[in-house]
Motif scaffolding. Sequence first.
Motif, PDB file in Angstrom:
ATOM      1  N   UNK A 353      53.650  40.298  27.029  1.00  0.00           N
ATOM      2  CA  UNK A 353      54.986  40.705  27.439  1.00  0.00           C
ATOM      3  C   UNK A 353      55.542  41.716  26.452  1.00  0.00           C
ATOM      4  N   UNK A 354      56.642  42.327  26.846  1.00  0.00           N
ATOM      5  CA  UNK A 354      57.363  43.244  25.962  1.00  0.00           C
ATOM      6  C   UNK A 354      58.833  42.847  25.992  1.00  0.00           C
ATOM      7  N   UNK A 355      59.603  43.367  25.018  1.00  0.00           N
ATOM      8  CA  UNK A 355      61.060  43.257  25.150  1.00  0.00           C
ATOM      9  C   UNK A 355      61.617  44.654  25.332  1.00  0.00           C
ATOM     10  N   UNK A 356      62.623  44.749  26.157  1.00  0.00           N
ATOM     11  CA  UNK A 356      63.418  45.971  26.213  1.00  0.00           C
ATOM     12  C   UNK A 356      64.791  45.608  25.665  1.00  0.00           C
ATOM     13  N   UNK A 357      65.343  46.479  24.872  1.00  0.00           N
ATOM     14  CA  UNK A 357      66.638  46.195  24.269  1.00  0.00           C
ATOM     15  C   UNK A 357      67.744  46.837  25.101  1.00  0.00           C
ATOM     16  N   UNK A 388      79.869  43.055  21.187  1.00  0.00           N
ATOM     17  CA  UNK A 388      79.236  42.345  20.064  1.00  0.00           C
ATOM     18  C   UNK A 388      77.924  41.688  20.467  1.00  0.00           C
ATOM     19  N   UNK A 389      77.406  42.031  21.626  1.00  0.00           N
ATOM     20  CA  UNK A 389      76.145  41.410  22.046  1.00  0.00           C
ATOM     21  C   UNK A 389      75.028  42.444  22.077  1.00  0.00           C
ATOM     22  N   UNK A 390      73.834  41.946  21.855  1.00  0.00           N
ATOM     23  CA  UNK A 390      72.611  42.724  22.081  1.00  0.00           C
ATOM     24  C   UNK A 390      71.735  41.854  22.983  1.00  0.00           C
ATOM     25  N   UNK A 391      71.153  42.487  23.985  1.00  0.00           N
ATOM     26  CA  UNK A 391      70.342  41.701  24.920  1.00  0.00           C
ATOM     27  C   UNK A 391      68.904  42.211  24.929  1.00  0.00           C
TER      28      UNK A 391
END
Lengths: 530, 144
Positions: A353-357, A388-391
Amino acid sequence: MDIVNNKVDVLVIGAGASGAAFSWKLANSGIKVMCLEQGDWLDPLTDYSTSNSDWEIHRQTDFNPNPNFRSMKVDYPINDTESPIAPLMYNAVGGSTIHWSAHFPRLKPSDFRVKTLDHVADDWPISYFELEPYFDLNDKMMGVAGIIGDPAYPPKSPRQTPPVGLGKLGDKITHGFDKLGWHWWPSDSAINTVDYDGRPGCNNCGPCDLGCSIKAKSSTDVTYWPKAIKLGARLVTNARVREITVDRYGKAKSAIYYDSDGNIQEQYASTIVLAANGIGTPRILLNSTSTKFPEGLANSSGLVGKNLMFHPYSIVTGIFDEDLEGHKGPTPLNIICSEFYETDHSRDFVRGYAYQVVRSSAPLATALSGHVPWGEKHHEAFKKRFNRTITFAVIGEDLPETHNKVTIDPNLSDSFGIPSPKIEYRLSDNSRKMLGHGVKTATQVMKAAGATEVTHDPLKREAGWHLMGTTKMGADPKDSVVNKYGQTHDVDNLFVIDGSIFVTAGAVNPTSTIQALALHVADHVISKSK
Amino acid sequence: MRTLSKSNSDTLTVIVDLLIPKKGSLPSPSDINVVEHIDDTISDAPQLMRLFVEGLRDINDKDFLSLQEKEQIDLLQKYECSNSLFFAELIRHTYNGYYTNPIVVRAIGMTGHPPQPKGYNLEQGNNFKLLEKVRERGQIWRNP
């Protein structure tokens, strides 16, 4: 039949990512190409909402990515009651590139060889390196922002524009990756960050999913189509294809479609090319029954509609103490983490898998996130999250399984009476374990970056952006629908060029690879026509 | 009002102000015409109109306006469970009207203008230099 039209050399069905690239390539070679698109042109200046104060509400209405909620005249309903993931798409010139986030990573070399490497699914009949010249050509046509040198890929040609800016938020999260010593890279992104090819650089307004009114985002209505039309390609909008007919020899003969007035038109063509996405394409093939093809066109393998792959997504959100100015810049920050992309046999799943920010949500989306209660604590909860969030969107490789499929729903049809598709999909055990692993590691990054709280959604429902696998590519006609040139095994003048032909899904957004494949198929069609 | 009766409109005014209370520079929904926004929205959507008219009538039947504030909140909390469809739409359209209002958008720290045509200045960021360390770790793609 109300209207019968003269024969064209090549008829393409669908004006999205692949149809646009393919049509341009053919027109550039002097071939007479016509494209039928069920949607219409959108005017970036007047049809997009981002200059209005109510812009966020349009995510719930005319720009809802789910056609069942959007319910516009150009859409067809989809029965998705037997799927935990809802299919998403947009119907217009440009297709889903109108509302996409413009993530533009390529599939990786290993994605084309999963059987050889990991003993699962099948190898593709084509390799990354065979597609490489088409990736490069497509990058030039679309305009890609990024930085070369990513150790998660073979070396690439220079990117057209510099990467999307990190901003405070990007600086914050990259510290987390750095602390853990894990891979991160500014992912290729089909967004002009500076002027390129007659289009301006992005002004960092934010909501790419609502259409880009300044044309900095590379949707194919502003990249390929103007060039293709200038070269002579003909694009017919509001043309909803009901079926493809065959002649007595079993060759594709024509497409029958409804025009905007409800007239039934028949368009003859020497070659027909389907580019209607991983649900729309099998829908047309399964609706095209005849004495020669009672189970649907090009379906002697029984695989039309089967092996449907989405990319299942888990969503992990970190909350931080400081204002990260998360509303500034394209919503997809376009950082990708490939640390867990390749198979590691010490884990309890194969592939990866990967993460996308993703940057912070805008005000209304923050309020409606499900984490902001009404009443006395409303403002406090809103303030805690806003900006204030990062997903992280944890995007997992979905392996093909024949029970995951598109069929024709016997009771559902669109406004013209064309039978609609039904989706049946179950998340595999492998995918579930993969996403579980992804949530754990993503949480580690968030904490390393300083998140005070981390929440997650184990499987996002409204996330079926990527529609793949439903007319699988392969060498064996018993085990695939098209060959390595997108040509159906059963009907030699019928081709498929959209995500339907993917053998496996990889764990990155598919559009770059879809378009490279379309250009590769176009070269084959051009060479055959000489 | 295009759709809501006087009594439904009065009730809705009290409800939206309980959903999002006024605080400091943040106005109450009724200060910025959220009820009018909801009335406009439901006037163009027959199913939604029915849901709101029936839901508000039901609340009015409980003599809502004559209750103390705490009792009104208790009743809304009960309603949130017993008529979740109406309540979810009530929340959605209240938030829609509130958080797209330029006064609120400015009060929460944004410029108040929509994303286009001005956009925003985004700092490029300082951390692209960290990519050198990522590069130094070497190839991680698998060569088949």
